[in-house]
Design a protein around this motif. Structure first.
Motif, mmCIF file in Angstrom:
data_model
loop_
_atom_site.group_PDB
_atom_site.id
_atom_site.type_symbol
_atom_site.label_atom_id
_atom_site.label_comp_id
_atom_site.label_asym_id
_atom_site.label_seq_id
_atom_site.Cartn_x
_atom_site.Cartn_y
_atom_site.Cartn_z
ATOM 1 N N GLU A 44 0.773 -1.148 -0.038
ATOM 2 C CA GLU A 44 0.096 0.090 -0.130
ATOM 3 C C GLU A 44 1.037 1.189 -0.117
ATOM 4 O O GLU A 44 0.663 2.181 -0.745
ATOM 5 C CB GLU A 44 -1.147 -0.002 1.237
ATOM 6 C CG GLU A 44 -1.709 -1.265 1.421
ATOM 7 C CD GLU A 44 -2.510 -1.836 0.058
ATOM 8 O OE1 GLU A 44 -2.670 -1.001 -0.821
ATOM 9 O OE2 GLU A 44 -2.749 -3.146 -0.057
ATOM 10 N N ARG A 67 -4.577 -1.908 -7.824
ATOM 11 C CA ARG A 67 -4.844 -0.652 -6.978
ATOM 12 C C ARG A 67 -4.215 0.399 -7.696
ATOM 13 O O ARG A 67 -4.801 1.622 -7.945
ATOM 14 C CB ARG A 67 -4.175 -0.573 -5.480
ATOM 15 C CG ARG A 67 -4.555 0.577 -4.797
ATOM 16 C CD ARG A 67 -3.924 0.677 -3.659
ATOM 17 N NE ARG A 67 -4.506 1.553 -2.746
ATOM 18 C CZ ARG A 67 -3.935 2.168 -1.613
ATOM 19 N NH1 ARG A 67 -2.703 1.913 -1.265
ATOM 20 N NH2 ARG A 67 -4.474 3.228 -0.999
ATOM 21 N N ARG A 70 -6.276 1.662 -10.831
ATOM 22 C CA ARG A 70 -7.442 2.235 -10.386
ATOM 23 C C ARG A 70 -7.276 3.728 -9.771
ATOM 24 O O ARG A 70 -8.041 4.695 -10.229
ATOM 25 C CB ARG A 70 -8.290 1.513 -9.108
ATOM 26 C CG ARG A 70 -8.794 0.220 -9.726
ATOM 27 C CD ARG A 70 -9.423 -0.499 -8.543
ATOM 28 N NE ARG A 70 -9.954 -1.888 -9.141
ATOM 29 C CZ ARG A 70 -11.219 -2.552 -8.688
ATOM 30 N NH1 ARG A 70 -11.763 -1.958 -7.868
ATOM 31 N NH2 ARG A 70 -11.277 -3.447 -9.343
ATOM 32 N N MET A 71 -5.883 3.829 -9.185
ATOM 33 C CA MET A 71 -5.985 5.350 -8.515
ATOM 34 C C MET A 71 -5.468 6.015 -9.951
ATOM 35 O O MET A 71 -5.691 7.215 -9.924
ATOM 36 C CB MET A 71 -4.743 5.106 -7.579
ATOM 37 C CG MET A 71 -5.168 4.447 -6.272
ATOM 38 S SD MET A 71 -3.636 4.421 -5.159
ATOM 39 C CE MET A 71 -3.473 6.066 -4.641
ATOM 40 N N ASP A 120 -4.850 -10.421 2.148
ATOM 41 C CA ASP A 120 -4.690 -9.685 1.015
ATOM 42 C C ASP A 120 -3.953 -10.528 -0.195
ATOM 43 O O ASP A 120 -3.309 -10.235 -1.044
ATOM 44 C CB ASP A 120 -3.620 -8.417 1.198
ATOM 45 C CG ASP A 120 -2.322 -8.903 2.202
ATOM 46 O OD1 ASP A 120 -2.448 -10.159 2.476
ATOM 47 O OD2 ASP A 120 -1.630 -7.904 1.989
ATOM 48 N N HIS A 155 0.741 -8.814 0.388
ATOM 49 C CA HIS A 155 -0.064 -9.268 -0.708
ATOM 50 C C HIS A 155 0.301 -10.706 -0.919
ATOM 51 O O HIS A 155 0.327 -11.136 -2.214
ATOM 52 C CB HIS A 155 0.169 -8.395 -1.750
ATOM 53 C CG HIS A 155 -0.487 -7.089 -1.570
ATOM 54 N ND1 HIS A 155 -0.624 -5.985 -2.899
ATOM 55 C CD2 HIS A 155 -0.952 -6.605 -0.671
ATOM 56 C CE1 HIS A 155 -1.267 -5.063 -2.153
ATOM 57 N NE2 HIS A 155 -1.447 -5.276 -1.084
ATOM 58 N N GLU A 264 -9.489 -8.378 -10.483
ATOM 59 C CA GLU A 264 -10.163 -7.053 -10.698
ATOM 60 C C GLU A 264 -11.724 -7.703 -10.136
ATOM 61 O O GLU A 264 -12.135 -6.818 -9.304
ATOM 62 C CB GLU A 264 -10.309 -6.535 -12.157
ATOM 63 C CG GLU A 264 -8.913 -6.237 -12.701
ATOM 64 C CD GLU A 264 -9.057 -4.676 -12.256
ATOM 65 O OE1 GLU A 264 -9.988 -4.001 -11.393
ATOM 66 O OE2 GLU A 264 -8.141 -3.946 -12.899
ATOM 67 N N VAL A 267 -11.626 -8.431 -6.482
ATOM 68 C CA VAL A 267 -11.489 -7.090 -5.629
ATOM 69 C C VAL A 267 -12.645 -6.335 -5.516
ATOM 70 O O VAL A 267 -13.084 -5.794 -4.487
ATOM 71 C CB VAL A 267 -10.424 -6.098 -6.409
ATOM 72 C CG1 VAL A 267 -10.406 -4.662 -5.559
ATOM 73 C CG2 VAL A 267 -9.075 -6.651 -5.917
ATOM 74 N N TYR A 273 -10.608 -3.186 -2.605
ATOM 75 C CA TYR A 273 -10.701 -1.593 -3.053
ATOM 76 C C TYR A 273 -11.981 -1.180 -3.749
ATOM 77 O O TYR A 273 -12.555 -2.018 -4.393
ATOM 78 C CB TYR A 273 -9.682 -1.594 -3.998
ATOM 79 C CG TYR A 273 -8.270 -1.941 -3.361
ATOM 80 C CD1 TYR A 273 -7.586 -1.600 -2.269
ATOM 81 C CD2 TYR A 273 -7.232 -2.831 -4.369
ATOM 82 C CE1 TYR A 273 -6.332 -2.049 -1.867
ATOM 83 C CE2 TYR A 273 -6.017 -3.171 -4.146
ATOM 84 C CZ TYR A 273 -5.574 -2.757 -2.678
ATOM 85 O OH TYR A 273 -4.303 -3.091 -2.293
ATOM 86 N N GLY A 277 -9.335 3.062 -5.917
ATOM 87 C CA GLY A 277 -8.345 2.396 -5.233
ATOM 88 C C GLY A 277 -8.280 2.766 -3.820
ATOM 89 O O GLY A 277 -7.133 2.450 -3.250
ATOM 90 N N ARG A 278 -9.235 2.922 -3.174
ATOM 91 C CA ARG A 278 -9.134 3.382 -1.745
ATOM 92 C C ARG A 278 -9.511 1.892 -1.111
ATOM 93 O O ARG A 278 -10.431 1.168 -1.685
ATOM 94 C CB ARG A 278 -10.330 4.116 -1.333
ATOM 95 C CG ARG A 278 -10.136 5.553 -1.797
ATOM 96 C CD ARG A 278 -11.010 6.666 -1.200
ATOM 97 N NE ARG A 278 -12.536 6.390 -1.856
ATOM 98 C CZ ARG A 278 -13.104 6.906 -2.661
ATOM 99 N NH1 ARG A 278 -12.653 8.385 -2.734
ATOM 100 N NH2 ARG A 278 -14.122 6.715 -3.382
ATOM 101 N N ILE A 279 -8.858 1.758 -0.037
ATOM 102 C CA ILE A 279 -9.015 0.543 0.676
ATOM 103 C C ILE A 279 -10.262 0.362 1.330
ATOM 104 O O ILE A 279 -10.764 1.090 2.194
ATOM 105 C CB ILE A 279 -7.887 0.104 1.857
ATOM 106 C CG1 ILE A 279 -6.440 0.318 0.914
ATOM 107 C CG2 ILE A 279 -8.173 -1.063 2.533
ATOM 108 C CD1 ILE A 279 -5.308 0.245 2.114
#
Length: 286
Positions: A44, A67, A70-71, A120, A155, A264, A267, A273, A277-279
């Motif tokens: 992270e 992640r 996505r971010m 994870d 992970h 994907e 997730v 996420y 991309g936020r946890i």
């Protein structure tokens, strides 16, 4: 960020990580690539550093790549997987039961207790959960899930959680255990799972693992230069071969994003996420 020194980030999931990148560093510098690396305790933090412009590249887990992607897309940008190992491509995870179990297929798992890896772990938790969901089985409703949650933030880049699950199955504490196929073979070779004592009752679809990810907006020429250098590493080079062995590959390949579809979906379905991309997994401690 100055490009006079090219910085790559990686996660220190085992002591060998230092040896690997300390070895790659002079090899790359000798070829005119002013390279340095930064180690993080978890993926992270690594992804957040990449997105903050502190790194040019990140040696990402599959979950970290998802992640980062996505971010970046939430900001109208892209990240690219430029290289991956031969051992990162077309992998599968397997659900293992004792040889004498009456479980013959997925439908027989209802009411059972299944072992997974770390919370994870793409290969031992998220993709297996998704596989069962696609077959109509949801944890907590159709079966009990026991996570062997070790080394948060890594992970699943360790064998610990999967081995713990395998050992619990041998003891009879759980009915079945998920693990990546390569670890199933390794556990058989090391004696954790005695020869002939287990069998596979489910296998996931194929997925990809780690990749070297670019920072958003990185100069394509720089990305290509780094990729070409890694792709040019030869197993026959006595300077490089020990490092490749430690990193678990024989040949680097061009990166691709097509092998992350299962992860994907997992997730999203397991709410790990969000789209930015936020946890969102409240039990994730890293």
């Amino acid at each position: 960020m100055s490009e006079s020194v090219i910085r790559m980030g990686a996660v220190s999931y085992a002591p060998k990580v230092v040896t690997i990148w300390e070895g790659f560093k002079p090899w790359l510098k000798a070829r005119g690539f002013a390279f340095d690396y930064v180690l993080y305790s978890n993926y992270e933090a690594l992804v957040e550093a990449l997105m903050a412009g502190q790194l040019h590249f990140a040696w990402n887990s599959p979950l970290a790549f998802v992640r980062a992607q996505r971010m970046a897309r939430a900001l109208g940008q892209e990240v690219e997987p430029i290289v991956m190992r031969d051992t990162d491509m077309d992998l599968q995870s397997v659900l293992v039961v004792p040889a004498g179990s009456d479980v013959r297929g997925v439908e027989d798992l209802r009411g059972r207790t299944l072992g997974f890896g770390a919370i994870d772990s793409p290969q031992a938790t998220l993709i297996p959960l998704d596989h069962l969901r696609q077959h109509g089985l949801v944890r907590g409703r159709d079966y009990s899930a026991r996570l062997f949650d070790v080394l948060g933030g890594k992970h699943g880049d360790h064998i610990g959680g999967e081995r713990d699950a395998a050992e619990a199955m041998v003891k009879g504490d759980i009915d079945a255990a998920w693990m990546i196929a390569g670890n199933y073979q390794a556990f058989a070779q090391e004696g954790t799972l005695a020869a002939g004592s287990t069998r596979i009752v489910a296998t996931t679809g194929e997925f990809d693992h780690c990749n070297m990810t670019t920072a958003p907006g990185l100069d394509p020429a720089l990305a290509q230069r780094f990729a070409d250098l890694l792709l040019g590493m030869s197993w026959d080079d006595p300077e490089v071969r020990p490092l490749l062995e430690l990193e678990g590959l024989k040949v680097w390949h061009r990166g691709r994003s097509s092998g992350y579809a299962l992860l994907e979906r997992a997730v999203d379905d397991e709410k790990f996420y969000d789209a930015q991309g936020r946890i969102t997994e409240s039990k994730y401690d890293y």
